[in-house]
Design an enzyme around this catalytic site. Structure first.
Site, PDB file in Angstrom:
ATOM      1  N   HIS A 147      -5.863   2.772   1.333  1.00  0.00           N
ATOM      2  CA  HIS A 147      -5.107   3.975   1.767  1.00  0.00           C
ATOM      3  C   HIS A 147      -5.801   4.665   2.949  1.00  0.00           C
ATOM      4  O   HIS A 147      -5.078   4.755   3.963  1.00  0.00           O
ATOM      5  CB  HIS A 147      -4.991   4.987   0.690  1.00  0.00           C
ATOM      6  CG  HIS A 147      -4.307   4.509  -0.633  1.00  0.00           C
ATOM      7  ND1 HIS A 147      -3.442   3.312  -0.541  1.00  0.00           N
ATOM      8  CD2 HIS A 147      -4.337   4.799  -1.813  1.00  0.00           C
ATOM      9  CE1 HIS A 147      -2.964   3.265  -1.858  1.00  0.00           C
ATOM     10  NE2 HIS A 147      -3.682   3.999  -2.757  1.00  0.00           N
ATOM     11  N   ASP A 152       1.001  -1.183  -0.199  1.00  0.00           N
ATOM     12  CA  ASP A 152       0.091  -0.173   0.094  1.00  0.00           C
ATOM     13  C   ASP A 152       0.899   1.283  -0.141  1.00  0.00           C
ATOM     14  O   ASP A 152       1.461   1.482   1.068  1.00  0.00           O
ATOM     15  CB  ASP A 152      -0.930   0.052   1.341  1.00  0.00           C
ATOM     16  CG  ASP A 152      -1.899   1.162   1.271  1.00  0.00           C
ATOM     17  OD1 ASP A 152      -1.380   2.380   0.876  1.00  0.00           O
ATOM     18  OD2 ASP A 152      -2.968   1.133   1.328  1.00  0.00           O
ATOM     19  N   HIS A 153       1.043   1.867  -1.072  1.00  0.00           N
ATOM     20  CA  HIS A 153       2.098   2.873  -1.263  1.00  0.00           C
ATOM     21  C   HIS A 153       1.984   3.970  -0.268  1.00  0.00           C
ATOM     22  O   HIS A 153       3.011   4.630   0.101  1.00  0.00           O
ATOM     23  CB  HIS A 153       2.409   3.462  -2.692  1.00  0.00           C
ATOM     24  CG  HIS A 153       1.370   4.227  -3.131  1.00  0.00           C
ATOM     25  ND1 HIS A 153       0.149   4.304  -3.644  1.00  0.00           N
ATOM     26  CD2 HIS A 153       1.496   5.762  -3.264  1.00  0.00           C
ATOM     27  CE1 HIS A 153      -0.403   5.322  -3.904  1.00  0.00           C
ATOM     28  NE2 HIS A 153       0.310   6.197  -3.605  1.00  0.00           N
TER      29      HIS A 153
END
Ligand code: BG6
Length: 492
Positions: free
Chosen positions: A242, A179-180
């Site tokens: 996110h 999950d950047h």
């Protein structure tokens, strides 16, 4: 103290989808930066893989161009670029057929037990197929890891199917689900702020916190990803991953250690404590919107339905949710989540709004007393801002003023803020899973999301329209104002 750069162990990073958009735009520039900082060992190789045929030289030239496009000129120097490009190789492999697999196996025979990482920068429908084939070809050694990125499923069942397929070949300890947002500097700073200071922790609970806001606002539209996005929508594209991850980091109990499972155990408890939102309360607690024609960052932009060429689309490009966590620490504290495309500004921030003072000793002339707010700005202009009441300087009696104590990271540290992928890819090589989602987290998040998506689907209400370039449908303002609160803006 300045940051220390420690080179990682020798590795082979194999990128499926190595000639795709994510690779050229994000992964290769991120690796270049790490190379420039001396963090990649001389023996570290990056092997791009895709179905198309390409020589090593052509791949290096394409990557050279990608660096020109995505790395500022001041950070590109000829010698470093050349030495980075020397690490690159390209192998043509048909992920769903037989071609190229023996070439890949051959290339990976290095005679040492170096770290091997397979980054699957391809559609999720290929995750299982590629993993199975990697297993059959005998390419999965104990030192091998696999990296996958969302969408991990479309709902709980499909997420379980992806996890089962990948898990039939790799142990959970070898699987890195990106999950950047977790790789962003300020997101990690959230842990430093909470657990590296004594000041906040006693206040970090319902006795002192009135509510929390998490906003991830974008000005861009769907940017050529309409095919994927129109099937996903903002709930699945942003909230499921996110925003829920940010909520977890704000709300979790202090883990005993900073190791992967201690942190992920605490996040999981938060996800499992979210109060369910389903058909009965979805209308009261959620708002979904879709942008109409309006203003974008560079002039007028068409409606979402025209962008994705689907006049009947009911996909949401905006979501606001009033979430609640049913546990001792957070009971009664709403977490307002908001995300959308084509909004007024690009900003991601977390606002912890504290309770009002219980009693004012100041007279009417002091002006309005506003409760403290702690604002953690993730992007752009990363920093932390604490809003406080102070005395207005100078004569004229006791007038109070609401002002921010401001810390801009760019000004305070004067260092380049690394892109999330720089941190995350190197964490994979180092074998550190702290910033990656564990299987049970992903599934717990879907378990909360599915009933919301179902309620929307079953209801006959279309998403509410909003003009591109605004703050979303007015119903999202009503969602918070109904509770006597307002969305945070720059003025506090
Ligand atoms: C991605 C979403 O995960 O995150 C995109 O799929 C979104 O739709 C992007 O634009 C936002 O990321 P960032 O880092 O630009 O805030």
């Amino acid at each position: 103290m300045t940051s220390r750069i420690i080179a990682v162990e020798p590795f082979d990073l194999v990128v499926f989808g190595g000639a795709g958009d994510l690779a050229y735009r994000k992964l290769l520039p991120a690796l270049y930066h790490r190379c420039r900082d001396g963090q990649l060992p001389g023996t570290g190789r990056i092997i791009g893989v895709s179905r198309r045929a390409m020589s090593d030289e052509a791949y290096r030239e394409n990557t050279r161009q990608a660096l020109v496009d995505h790395v500022p000129e001041s950070e590109r120097d000829g010698t470093t670029v050349d030495s980075f490009l020397d690490r690159l190789h390209f192998i043509s492999v048909d992920a769903t057929g037989d071609a190229g697999w023996s070439d890949l196996a051959e290339a990976l025979k290095t005679g040492d037990d170096r770290i091997r990482a397979f980054y699957l920068a391809v559609g999720p429908e290929l995750f299982g197929t590629i993993c199975k084939r990697l297993g059959q070809e005998g390419l999965v050694t104990p030192e091998t890891r696999v990296i996958i990125e969302k969408p991990i499923g479309h709902d709980l069942d499909s997420a379980c199917a992806v996890n089962d397929a990948v898990g039939s070949v790799f142990e959970e300890s070898q699987i890195y689900r990106i999950d950047h947002y977790l790789g962003k500097e300020t997101v990690q700073n959230l842990m430093a702020l909470r657990f590296g200071n004594t000041l906040l922790e006693p206040l970090w609970r319902n006795a002192s916190v009135d509510h929390v806001q998490i906003t991830v606002a974008e000005t861009l539209g769907v940017e050529g990803r309409g095919g994927y996005y129109d099937n996903a929508g903002a709930l699945r594209d942003m909230i499921q991953n996110h925003l829920l991850q940010l909520l977890c980091l704000v709300a979790m109990e202090p883990p005993a250690f900073m190791d992967a499972d201690s942190v992920r155990d605490e996040k999981l408890k938060v996800l499992r404590s979210l109060k369910p939102i389903a058909e009965g309360n979805a209308t009261a607690l959620t708002v979904r919107g879709q942008y109409r024609a309006g203003a974008g960052p560079e002039g007028s932009v068409p409606a979402y339905s025209s962008e994705v060429d689907n006049p009947d689309t009911t996909t949401e490009t905006f979501v606001a949710i009033k979430a609640e966590i049913a546990n001792w620490r957070w009971s009664g504290v709403p977490f307002y989540l908001r995300t959308g495309k084509r909004l007024a500004t690009r900003v991601s921030e977390i606002v912890v709004a504290f309770r009002a003072i219980p009693h004012s000793i100041f007279g009417e002339g002091a002006g309005a007393l506003k409760p403290n707010k702690l604002v953690i700005r993730l992007q752009p202009d990363e920093g932390v801002r604490l809003w406080m009441m102070i005395k207005d300087p100078g004569p004229g009696g006791m007038r109070l003023r609401y002002v921010p104590l401001d810390m801009s990271f760019a000004e305070a540290f004067k260092v380049r803020s690394p892109d999330a992928y720089e941190r995350l890819i190197l964490d994979v090589i180092r074998g550190n899973q702290t910033l990656f989602m564990r299987r049970d987290e992903v599934e717990a998040a879907w378990k909360w999301i599915d009933p919301i998506a179902d309620a929307w689907e079953r209801g006959d209400e279309a998403p509410k329209g909003y003009t591109a370039g605004t703050w979303g449908p007015s119903a999202s303002v009503a969602l918070i104002e109904r509770d006597g609160r307002t969305w945070y803006d720059e003025q506090g």
